[in-house]
Design a protein around this motif. Structure first.
Motif, PDB file in Angstrom:
ATOM      1  N   ASP A  74       0.193   4.018   1.673  1.00  0.00           N
ATOM      2  CA  ASP A  74      -0.004   4.889   2.833  1.00  0.00           C
ATOM      3  C   ASP A  74       0.861   4.529   4.037  1.00  0.00           C
ATOM      4  O   ASP A  74       0.611   5.011   5.148  1.00  0.00           O
ATOM      5  CB  ASP A  74      -1.484   4.893   3.240  1.00  0.00           C
ATOM      6  CG  ASP A  74      -1.996   3.502   3.573  1.00  0.00           C
ATOM      7  OD1 ASP A  74      -1.175   2.574   3.611  1.00  0.00           O
ATOM      8  OD2 ASP A  74      -3.207   3.351   3.784  1.00  0.00           O
ATOM      9  N   GLN A 101       0.866   1.989   5.752  1.00  0.00           N
ATOM     10  CA  GLN A 101       0.259   1.085   6.737  1.00  0.00           C
ATOM     11  C   GLN A 101       0.887  -0.296   6.626  1.00  0.00           C
ATOM     12  O   GLN A 101       0.792  -1.107   7.534  1.00  0.00           O
ATOM     13  CB  GLN A 101      -1.262   1.009   6.531  1.00  0.00           C
ATOM     14  CG  GLN A 101      -1.962   2.230   7.089  1.00  0.00           C
ATOM     15  CD  GLN A 101      -3.460   2.047   7.141  1.00  0.00           C
ATOM     16  OE1 GLN A 101      -4.100   1.822   6.122  1.00  0.00           O
ATOM     17  NE2 GLN A 101      -4.026   2.140   8.334  1.00  0.00           N
ATOM     18  N   ARG A 110      -2.519   5.404   9.274  1.00  0.00           N
ATOM     19  CA  ARG A 110      -2.335   5.918   7.930  1.00  0.00           C
ATOM     20  C   ARG A 110      -1.357   7.089   7.955  1.00  0.00           C
ATOM     21  O   ARG A 110      -1.418   7.922   8.843  1.00  0.00           O
ATOM     22  CB  ARG A 110      -3.674   6.422   7.414  1.00  0.00           C
ATOM     23  CG  ARG A 110      -4.045   5.801   6.120  1.00  0.00           C
ATOM     24  CD  ARG A 110      -5.405   6.269   5.673  1.00  0.00           C
ATOM     25  NE  ARG A 110      -5.657   5.652   4.389  1.00  0.00           N
ATOM     26  CZ  ARG A 110      -5.121   6.080   3.264  1.00  0.00           C
ATOM     27  NH1 ARG A 110      -4.354   7.145   3.262  1.00  0.00           N
ATOM     28  NH2 ARG A 110      -5.362   5.441   2.137  1.00  0.00           N
ATOM     29  N   ASP A 140       0.833  -1.208   0.000  1.00  0.00           N
ATOM     30  CA  ASP A 140       0.000   0.000   0.000  1.00  0.00           C
ATOM     31  C   ASP A 140       0.868   1.259   0.000  1.00  0.00           C
ATOM     32  O   ASP A 140       2.003   1.249   0.485  1.00  0.00           O
ATOM     33  CB  ASP A 140      -0.893   0.048   1.250  1.00  0.00           C
ATOM     34  CG  ASP A 140      -2.138  -0.813   1.105  1.00  0.00           C
ATOM     35  OD1 ASP A 140      -2.274  -1.481   0.064  1.00  0.00           O
ATOM     36  OD2 ASP A 140      -2.951  -0.828   2.052  1.00  0.00           O
TER      37      ASP A 140
END
Ligand code: UDP
Ligand code: MG
Length: 317
Positions: A106, A108, A209, A104
């Motif tokens: 972000d 995370q 996030r 991902d």
């Protein structure tokens, strides 16, 4: 074969954070390759899933700064599953990746974990899955919804995916196998598990996030859950049959009673029973039709053989 490590990053309206996060992911991957003593170039391929903010411009800037970064953009939002599919196709095809990591944008998914993943890959693992130990900043409702979905999914499909994420390392052969499953209703985690390659699992705690907001509304998650359930199980159709069978037994019992009443000359009583039965069986039939209709719609979707996504023409090069 020789070929790079390709980081496949789906991005949708992430202008607020990719300027920071993508270089960070790339940096972590390079450090991981170096400390593992691998001779492996690293490329980062962002798949812009039809973003409507400054994501594209930001990606172009990043690409100009570091030519290990590349990107493709969809004409519109096709969803994260399509973005992962496109990323793997680009990685296996034009980029000739030897190994890829889906991650991902972000942060995370902690990029530091790529080192551990690469170690396992060097040790012979074809799939390394990062699994959630602690779910991140989720509301109680989301947590409950997730639990309900995974509980049902496990029962119906026989695959326990409750800690699974899309954060995975795939060897080239595995990625090619993933791409050979050409269904429209894709569920990356389910597909990788279904293929059954022996996988090493490494745990991580989901971070907050890095910025912006989750791209999933609860309604979108519910639709995604139903889609994935029906993609991996036809048990809801069995449920319809089960309901029908129960209805039949109840129906026979009531018919016998009605007949008996008639013979005894008491035919007019039981009006509420009739109403209740109308309502209950009416809704059961509608529910059953709905579930069956859903599968028919899915067959129709698959039959159309539409492409999984469309790439903006100016990005095809
Ligand atoms: N994403 C995407 N298309 C979408 C929704 C999300 O490519 O339609 C990307 C998003 O940019 C991010 C990743 O998928 O890199 C995970 O999305 P998000 O963080 O919103 O999901 P969550 O972490 O809440 O599950
Ligand atoms: Mg996220």
């Amino acid at each position: 074969m020789t070929g790079p490590l390709v980081l496949v990053v789906p991005v949708y309206n992430e202008a607020a954070l990719i300027g920071e996060s993508l270089p960070q992911i790339l940096h972590a991957a390079r450090a991981a390759v170096r400390s593992a003593g691998l001779d492996l170039p690293v490329r980062l391929l962002a798949v812009d899933d039809g973003s409507s903010d400054g994501t594209r411009a930001s990606l172009a800037r990043l690409k100009a700064q570091d030519d290990a970064i590349g990107f493709i953009s969809f004409t519109r939002n096709f969803g994260k599953e399509a973005a992962i599919h496109a990323g793997l196709q680009q990685a296996c095809g034009p980029l000739q990746a030897r190994v890829m990591v889906v991650i991902d944008a972000d942060l995370q998914h902690p990029p530091q974990l790529i080192g551990t993943m690469l170690e396992h890959w060097r040790g012979g693992a074809a799939v390394v899955e990062a699994v959630k130990q602690l779910r991140g900043d989720e509301s109680a409702l989301r947590r409950l919804a997730a639990r309900a979905f995974y509980g049902t999914f496990t029962r119906l499909s026989g695959m326990a995916l409750d800690q699974d994420t899309d954060f995975k390392l795939l060897d080239r052969d595995v990625a090619l196998a993933v791409l050979r499953l050409d269904e429209r209703a894709r569920f990356f985690r389910g597909i990788v598990r279904w293929l059954g390659y022996p996988a090493v699992r490494v745990g991580f705690d989901v971070a907050e996030r890095a910025g912006g907001q989750t791209r999933w509304s609860l309604w979108a998650l519910a639709r995604y859950a139903w889609r994935n359930l029906t993609a991996f199980s036809s048990a809801p159709l069995g449920l319809v049959t089960g309901l029908g069978a129960v209805g039949l037994v109840v129906g026979f019992a009531l018919a016998a009673k009605a007949l008996l009443d008639k013979l005894q000359g008491q035919a007019l009583t039981g009006f509420s029973t009739v109403i209740l039965l109308q309502v209950i069986f009416g809704s059961l039939i509608l529910l059953a039709l709905g579930i069956i209709g859903n599968y028919v719609a899915r067959i129709y979707d698959e039959l159309k053989q539409r492409p999984h996504y469309v790439i903006r023409p100016e990005d095809i090069a």
